[in-house]
Design an enzyme around this catalytic site. Sequence first.
Site, PDB file in Angstrom:
ATOM      1  N   ASP A 273       0.840  -1.204   0.000  1.00 13.86           N
ATOM      2  CA  ASP A 273       0.000   0.000   0.000  1.00 13.86           C
ATOM      3  C   ASP A 273       0.875   1.255   0.000  1.00 13.86           C
ATOM      4  O   ASP A 273       0.367   2.370  -0.115  1.00 13.86           O
ATOM      5  CB  ASP A 273      -1.004  -0.012   1.167  1.00 13.86           C
ATOM      6  CG  ASP A 273      -0.332  -0.013   2.528  1.00 13.86           C
ATOM      7  OD1 ASP A 273       0.904  -0.190   2.596  1.00 13.86           O
ATOM      8  OD2 ASP A 273      -1.052   0.146   3.543  1.00 13.86           O
ATOM      9  N   SER A 274       2.201   1.070   0.054  1.00 15.02           N
ATOM     10  CA  SER A 274       3.131   2.187  -0.174  1.00 15.02           C
ATOM     11  C   SER A 274       2.880   2.808  -1.550  1.00 15.02           C
ATOM     12  O   SER A 274       3.303   3.929  -1.807  1.00 15.02           O
ATOM     13  CB  SER A 274       4.583   1.704  -0.067  1.00 15.02           C
ATOM     14  OG  SER A 274       4.772   0.519  -0.821  1.00 15.02           O
TER      15      SER A 274
ATOM     16  N   ASP B 164      -1.101  -6.222  -0.339  1.00 15.64           N
ATOM     17  CA  ASP B 164      -1.467  -5.586   0.932  1.00 15.64           C
ATOM     18  C   ASP B 164      -2.962  -5.358   1.033  1.00 15.64           C
ATOM     19  O   ASP B 164      -3.602  -4.963   0.048  1.00 15.64           O
ATOM     20  CB  ASP B 164      -0.799  -4.199   1.026  1.00 15.64           C
ATOM     21  CG  ASP B 164       0.397  -4.192   1.951  1.00 15.64           C
ATOM     22  OD1 ASP B 164       0.555  -5.132   2.764  1.00 15.64           O
ATOM     23  OD2 ASP B 164       1.186  -3.224   1.872  1.00 15.64           O
TER      24      ASP B 164
ATOM     25  N   GLU C  83       9.164  -4.381  10.567  1.00 11.83           N
ATOM     26  CA  GLU C  83       9.553  -3.074  10.034  1.00 11.83           C
ATOM     27  C   GLU C  83      10.077  -2.179  11.151  1.00 11.83           C
ATOM     28  O   GLU C  83       9.429  -2.002  12.179  1.00 11.83           O
ATOM     29  CB  GLU C  83       8.359  -2.393   9.330  1.00 11.83           C
ATOM     30  CG  GLU C  83       8.751  -1.006   8.783  1.00 11.83           C
ATOM     31  CD  GLU C  83       7.801  -0.444   7.738  1.00 11.83           C
ATOM     32  OE1 GLU C  83       6.878  -1.152   7.294  1.00 11.83           O
ATOM     33  OE2 GLU C  83       8.016   0.731   7.358  1.00 11.83           O
TER      34      GLU C  83
ATOM     35  N   LYS D 260      -1.249  -9.480   2.731  1.00 14.02           N
ATOM     36  CA  LYS D 260      -0.494  -9.016   3.909  1.00 14.02           C
ATOM     37  C   LYS D 260      -1.379  -8.035   4.652  1.00 14.02           C
ATOM     38  O   LYS D 260      -2.058  -7.214   4.027  1.00 14.02           O
ATOM     39  CB  LYS D 260       0.822  -8.347   3.502  1.00 14.02           C
ATOM     40  CG  LYS D 260       1.597  -7.813   4.723  1.00 14.02           C
ATOM     41  CD  LYS D 260       3.023  -7.430   4.383  1.00 14.02           C
ATOM     42  CE  LYS D 260       3.161  -6.070   3.756  1.00 14.02           C
ATOM     43  NZ  LYS D 260       2.655  -4.935   4.565  1.00 14.02           N
TER      44      LYS D 260
ATOM     45  N   GLU E  21      -1.486  -5.557   8.483  1.00 15.31           N
ATOM     46  CA  GLU E  21      -0.686  -4.995   9.580  1.00 15.31           C
ATOM     47  C   GLU E  21      -1.332  -5.285  10.934  1.00 15.31           C
ATOM     48  O   GLU E  21      -2.563  -5.242  11.056  1.00 15.31           O
ATOM     49  CB  GLU E  21      -0.534  -3.481   9.384  1.00 15.31           C
ATOM     50  CG  GLU E  21       0.209  -3.125   8.116  1.00 15.31           C
ATOM     51  CD  GLU E  21       0.446  -1.625   7.957  1.00 15.31           C
ATOM     52  OE1 GLU E  21       0.117  -0.845   8.879  1.00 15.31           O
ATOM     53  OE2 GLU E  21       0.966  -1.233   6.894  1.00 15.31           O
TER      54      GLU E  21
HETATM   55  O1  KIV Z   1       3.494  -1.145   1.692  1.00 13.06           O
HETATM   56  C1  KIV Z   1       4.652  -1.588   1.678  1.00 13.06           C
HETATM   57  O2  KIV Z   1       5.409  -1.288   0.756  1.00 13.06           O
HETATM   58  C2  KIV Z   1       5.066  -2.461   2.777  1.00 13.06           C
HETATM   59  C3  KIV Z   1       6.452  -2.889   2.926  1.00 13.06           C
HETATM   60  C4  KIV Z   1       7.574  -2.295   2.349  1.00 13.06           C
HETATM   61  C5  KIV Z   1       6.737  -3.994   3.825  1.00 13.06           C
HETATM   62  O3  KIV Z   1       4.269  -2.832   3.548  1.00 13.06           O
END
Ligand code: KIV
Length: 279
Positions: free
Chosen positions: A49-50, A88, A186, A118, A120
């Site tokens: 989600d970055s 994510d 992280e 993934k 959090e």
């Molecule tokens: O959103 C992301 O890019 C991440 C990581 C770099 C682990 O969660």
Amino acid sequence: MSATTRNSAPDAEDIRARKGGAPLVSLTAYTTPMAQLMDAHCDFVLVGDSVGMVLHGLPSTLGVTMEMMILHGKAVARGLSRAMLVIDMPFGSYEESPAQAFRNAARLMAETGAGAVKLEGGTRMAETIRFLVDRGIPVMAHVGLTPQSVNTLGGYRVQGRAAEAERVLADARAVAEAGAFSVVLEKVPARLADRITAEVPIPTIGIGASAGCDGQILVVDDMLGFFQAFRPKFVKRYAELGANAEAAIAEYAADVRARRFPAPEHVFADEPPKKEPPK
Ligand code: KIV
């Protein structure tokens, strides 16, 4: 239906089996061409989600939507034939209840072809992780600095120093017990990351953690030097593509203004060039 079928890609159990073995390699990707470049080199690729911050200019990951994740997930899937695809779950798509998490995780996997999601959170997300895994959804967990909780963690600071260490360790243990097949650590102190790696039975994937983790991940735009807004200490810049791209754009602008571009070789004549007669 699955956007792609990638029979040769590793699955969650292959990743889990790499605990204590050769380090797992992973990067984030958001587009097809970037996924193609990393496919041969990564064990898994994360549609993080970055994407909200590095491609859409958002101030944090909180504004990322399911639709954004699906669009980028489909694009990345088209670029992978070998590496596993992990996607994510965006903020607000899984925290309310295990049922909400299942609905959205199933949609992400069905529409993108990802092999896992993934999410959090540690102890507080354990029940949800168990619910998803019991219903056929492999989960990669993410503890330590969890950027979606930036507003309750006191900013993007290191997690797990001094008395906080036990909490982060408990989070990692909880997600492993709940059935996660791996866990991202992280921005946690290196010694704590090593301790977690020694104590939990699933692979730890470090980002700002320790070389002793079972694997590493970086945001691709960070390591290639495209993302300029800020540069965390844990990012090693393997290239300066942002600076190179800007220099190229400046050169193009100067060429256009000086009428150096397009040059004769870039334009078309009235008649097509004559073919050489065969000898
Ligand atoms: O959103 C992301 O890019 C991440 C990581 C770099 C682990 O969660």
